[in-house]
Design a protein around this motif. Structure first.
Motif, PDB file in Angstrom:
ATOM      1  N   TYR A   1       3.182   7.028   2.916  1.00 37.06           N
ATOM      2  CA  TYR A   1       2.001   8.035   2.496  1.00 37.06           C
ATOM      3  C   TYR A   1       2.331   9.326   2.835  1.00 37.06           C
ATOM      4  CZ  TYR A   1      -1.229   4.037   1.805  1.00 37.06           C
ATOM      5  OH  TYR A   1      -1.894   2.985   1.479  1.00 37.06           O
TER       6      TYR A   1
ATOM      7  N   ASN B   1       0.838  -1.278  -0.115  1.00 33.57           N
ATOM      8  CA  ASN B   1       0.017  -0.094   0.034  1.00 33.57           C
ATOM      9  C   ASN B   1       0.929   1.473   0.060  1.00 33.57           C
ATOM     10  OD1 ASN B   1      -3.101  -0.696   0.383  1.00 33.57           O
ATOM     11  ND2 ASN B   1      -1.901  -2.162   1.749  1.00 33.57           N
ATOM     12  N   GLY B   2       0.287   2.321  -0.480  1.00 32.36           N
ATOM     13  CA  GLY B   2       1.136   3.384  -0.636  1.00 32.36           C
ATOM     14  C   GLY B   2       2.487   3.361  -1.534  1.00 32.36           C
ATOM     15  N   SER B   3       3.454   3.979  -1.261  1.00 28.49           N
ATOM     16  CA  SER B   3       4.844   3.737  -1.692  1.00 28.49           C
ATOM     17  C   SER B   3       5.515   2.922  -0.734  1.00 28.49           C
ATOM     18  CB  SER B   3       5.395   5.213  -1.931  1.00 28.49           C
ATOM     19  OG  SER B   3       6.679   4.829  -2.576  1.00 28.49           O
TER      20      SER B   3
END
Length: 100
Positions: free
Chosen positions: A59, A53-55
């Motif tokens: 986030y 999730n995200g990078s």
């Protein structure tokens, strides 16, 4: 959806009526403040959902998001400056969003 009521409710009103509430924890690991004399622009957050999730689990959340969705912050006193530690009296203090 939060903030889309007639009339619109602020965060305190949404919490009072049980429309929104704190339900997730994240670790704030940094922030972006290009001008030290101006407010923080965004926060770097590590989420608990994992690297998918995200990078890679990280986030970047803008200050507006922070004001709308952050309900509580816990900071270990070891991260406070000596001056801030002197002010510590063992009781939590409410900080209003406009003070950040």
């Amino acid at each position: 959806k939060p903030g889309e009521y007639n009339p619109p409710l602020n965060k305190a009103g949404e919490m009072f009526f049980g429309i929104t509430y704190a339900n997730h924890a994240m670790a704030f690991i940094g922030y972006d403040q290009p001008d030290g004399q101006k407010p923080i622009v965004k926060f770097k957050v590590e989420n608990s959902w994992g690297d998918d999730n995200g990078s890679k689990g990280i986030y970047h959340l803008y200050t507006e998001w922070f004001h709308d969705y952050v309900f509580e912050i816990v900071v270990h006193k070891d991260f406070l400056s000596p001056e801030e530690q002197e002010l510590w009296n063992g009781k939590a203090e409410i900080i209003r969003p406009e003070e950040i």
